[in-house]
Write a protein that holds these residues in place. Sequence first.
Motif, PDB file in Angstrom:
ATOM      1  N   TRP A 130       0.835  -1.186  -0.031  1.00  0.00           N
ATOM      2  CA  TRP A 130       0.027   0.056   0.214  1.00  0.00           C
ATOM      3  C   TRP A 130       0.764   1.337   0.077  1.00  0.00           C
ATOM      4  O   TRP A 130       0.387   2.498  -0.032  1.00  0.00           O
ATOM      5  N   GLY A 131       2.082   1.178  -0.062  1.00  0.00           N
ATOM      6  CA  GLY A 131       3.072   2.234  -0.096  1.00  0.00           C
ATOM      7  C   GLY A 131       2.672   3.519  -1.215  1.00  0.00           C
ATOM      8  O   GLY A 131       2.795   4.624  -0.894  1.00  0.00           O
ATOM      9  N   SER A 132       2.342   2.797  -2.159  1.00  0.00           N
ATOM     10  CA  SER A 132       2.400   3.696  -3.504  1.00  0.00           C
ATOM     11  C   SER A 132       0.825   4.138  -3.323  1.00  0.00           C
ATOM     12  O   SER A 132       0.869   5.378  -3.792  1.00  0.00           O
ATOM     13  N   ARG A 185      19.961  19.052  -6.833  1.00  0.00           N
ATOM     14  CA  ARG A 185      18.883  19.874  -6.235  1.00  0.00           C
ATOM     15  C   ARG A 185      17.553  19.559  -6.337  1.00  0.00           C
ATOM     16  O   ARG A 185      16.561  20.263  -5.912  1.00  0.00           O
ATOM     17  N   LEU A 186      17.168  18.386  -7.324  1.00  0.00           N
ATOM     18  CA  LEU A 186      15.627  18.188  -7.376  1.00  0.00           C
ATOM     19  C   LEU A 186      15.380  16.944  -7.000  1.00  0.00           C
ATOM     20  O   LEU A 186      16.302  16.230  -6.363  1.00  0.00           O
ATOM     21  N   LEU A 187      13.907  16.800  -6.805  1.00  0.00           N
ATOM     22  CA  LEU A 187      13.315  15.584  -6.123  1.00  0.00           C
ATOM     23  C   LEU A 187      13.200  14.595  -7.191  1.00  0.00           C
ATOM     24  O   LEU A 187      12.792  14.962  -8.222  1.00  0.00           O
ATOM     25  N   HIS A 188      13.382  13.254  -6.802  1.00  0.00           N
ATOM     26  CA  HIS A 188      13.026  12.191  -7.698  1.00  0.00           C
ATOM     27  C   HIS A 188      11.703  12.030  -7.799  1.00  0.00           C
ATOM     28  O   HIS A 188      10.800  12.172  -7.051  1.00  0.00           O
ATOM     29  N   LEU A 189      11.255  11.701  -9.265  1.00  0.00           N
ATOM     30  CA  LEU A 189      10.057  11.580  -9.603  1.00  0.00           C
ATOM     31  C   LEU A 189       9.609  10.103  -9.814  1.00  0.00           C
ATOM     32  O   LEU A 189       9.937   9.764 -11.109  1.00  0.00           O
ATOM     33  N   PRO A 190       9.033   9.381  -9.142  1.00  0.00           N
ATOM     34  CA  PRO A 190       9.071   7.868  -9.562  1.00  0.00           C
ATOM     35  C   PRO A 190       7.831   7.714 -10.560  1.00  0.00           C
ATOM     36  O   PRO A 190       7.010   8.296 -10.499  1.00  0.00           O
ATOM     37  N   PRO A 198       0.946   0.507  -9.348  1.00  0.00           N
ATOM     38  CA  PRO A 198       1.839   0.506  -8.315  1.00  0.00           C
ATOM     39  C   PRO A 198       3.390   0.897  -8.564  1.00  0.00           C
ATOM     40  O   PRO A 198       3.604   1.055  -9.457  1.00  0.00           O
ATOM     41  N   ALA A 199       4.104   1.018  -7.480  1.00  0.00           N
ATOM     42  CA  ALA A 199       5.516   1.235  -7.448  1.00  0.00           C
ATOM     43  C   ALA A 199       6.276   0.188  -7.940  1.00  0.00           C
ATOM     44  O   ALA A 199       5.884  -1.242  -7.726  1.00  0.00           O
ATOM     45  N   ARG A 200       7.282   0.464  -8.396  1.00  0.00           N
ATOM     46  CA  ARG A 200       8.222  -0.792  -9.119  1.00  0.00           C
ATOM     47  C   ARG A 200       8.931  -1.631  -8.018  1.00  0.00           C
ATOM     48  O   ARG A 200       9.299  -2.764  -7.775  1.00  0.00           O
ATOM     49  N   ASP A 201       9.523  -0.611  -6.972  1.00  0.00           N
ATOM     50  CA  ASP A 201      10.249  -1.233  -5.886  1.00  0.00           C
ATOM     51  C   ASP A 201      10.106  -0.196  -4.624  1.00  0.00           C
ATOM     52  O   ASP A 201       9.610   0.860  -4.788  1.00  0.00           O
ATOM     53  N   TRP A 202      10.944  -0.616  -3.839  1.00  0.00           N
ATOM     54  CA  TRP A 202      10.965   0.174  -2.241  1.00  0.00           C
ATOM     55  C   TRP A 202      11.449   1.533  -2.598  1.00  0.00           C
ATOM     56  O   TRP A 202      11.048   2.506  -2.244  1.00  0.00           O
ATOM     57  N   GLY A 208       8.978   8.364  -3.498  1.00  0.00           N
ATOM     58  CA  GLY A 208       7.538   9.205  -3.649  1.00  0.00           C
ATOM     59  C   GLY A 208       6.926   9.904  -2.164  1.00  0.00           C
ATOM     60  O   GLY A 208       6.722  10.939  -2.226  1.00  0.00           O
ATOM     61  N   LEU A 209       7.426   9.320  -1.290  1.00  0.00           N
ATOM     62  CA  LEU A 209       6.982   9.744   0.242  1.00  0.00           C
ATOM     63  C   LEU A 209       7.863  11.074   0.324  1.00  0.00           C
ATOM     64  O   LEU A 209       7.400  11.857   0.985  1.00  0.00           O
TER      65      LEU A 209
END
Length: 243
Positions: A130-132, A185-190, A198-202, A208-209
């Motif tokens: 349920w993380g994603s 300086r940027l945030l990663h966008l999954p 769903p997310a691919r992995d942890w 995302g969090l």
Amino acid sequence: MHLSATAIVCAVLAHGEHGAVARLMTPEDGLLPGYVRGGRSRRLKPVLLPGNIVQAEFRARSEDQLAQLTVELVHSRAGLLGEPLAAAAIEWATALTAATLPEGQPFPTLHVALDGLIAAIEAAPSARGWGSALVLYELLLLGEIGFGLDLSACAVTDARDDLIYVSPKSGRAVSRVAGQDYRDRLLHLPPFMATGGPARDWADIHDGLKLTGHFLGRDVLIDRRAPLLAARERLIDRIKRLS
């Protein structure tokens, strides 16, 4: 005012010697508060648990008056209290909802999303399941209250492909090429945040969090709501230990 609805319990505060003020998320009228007589009694305390679904009856003589609220249990999530991670996730999602939404305004999409998120937590207590969904709920909530992110196109080139970053200032997506010189300086966008699913992995869940947490902390959970971030950090720490 008389309103009947099947609702999600989001927050409960003690009121007086035996009563409680509950804030419920309803499908058509959004977040509504009500006074529950005997809300802290042995009979009603297990009913008024965050995440539970109840049949609610709100009654008030005027719209400005705090409604008298009666509740009957429809579906209990009490069994999840023995699962620390699942319990923390439900507590966070409901507390975030109760703290950020204006009362009495309809948010039908958020109601459906919150119901789905809690059902996913109930079905699969592991955060991998349920993380994603939690990330997407936070993303949706940001948009519904006016702090939405623009993940549709690159802020620099307007490209719609290969979007892998988000600007922490503008909240807009940035492509791989446009962001290569500023990636630190940027945030990663999954990918799941732009496409759903769903997310691919942890790593995707953690990215995302981190992304939604940045904008919740900067724009929403400030002043009196700032202590909520501590509950979110405790939840994330639990997820990291188990991932």
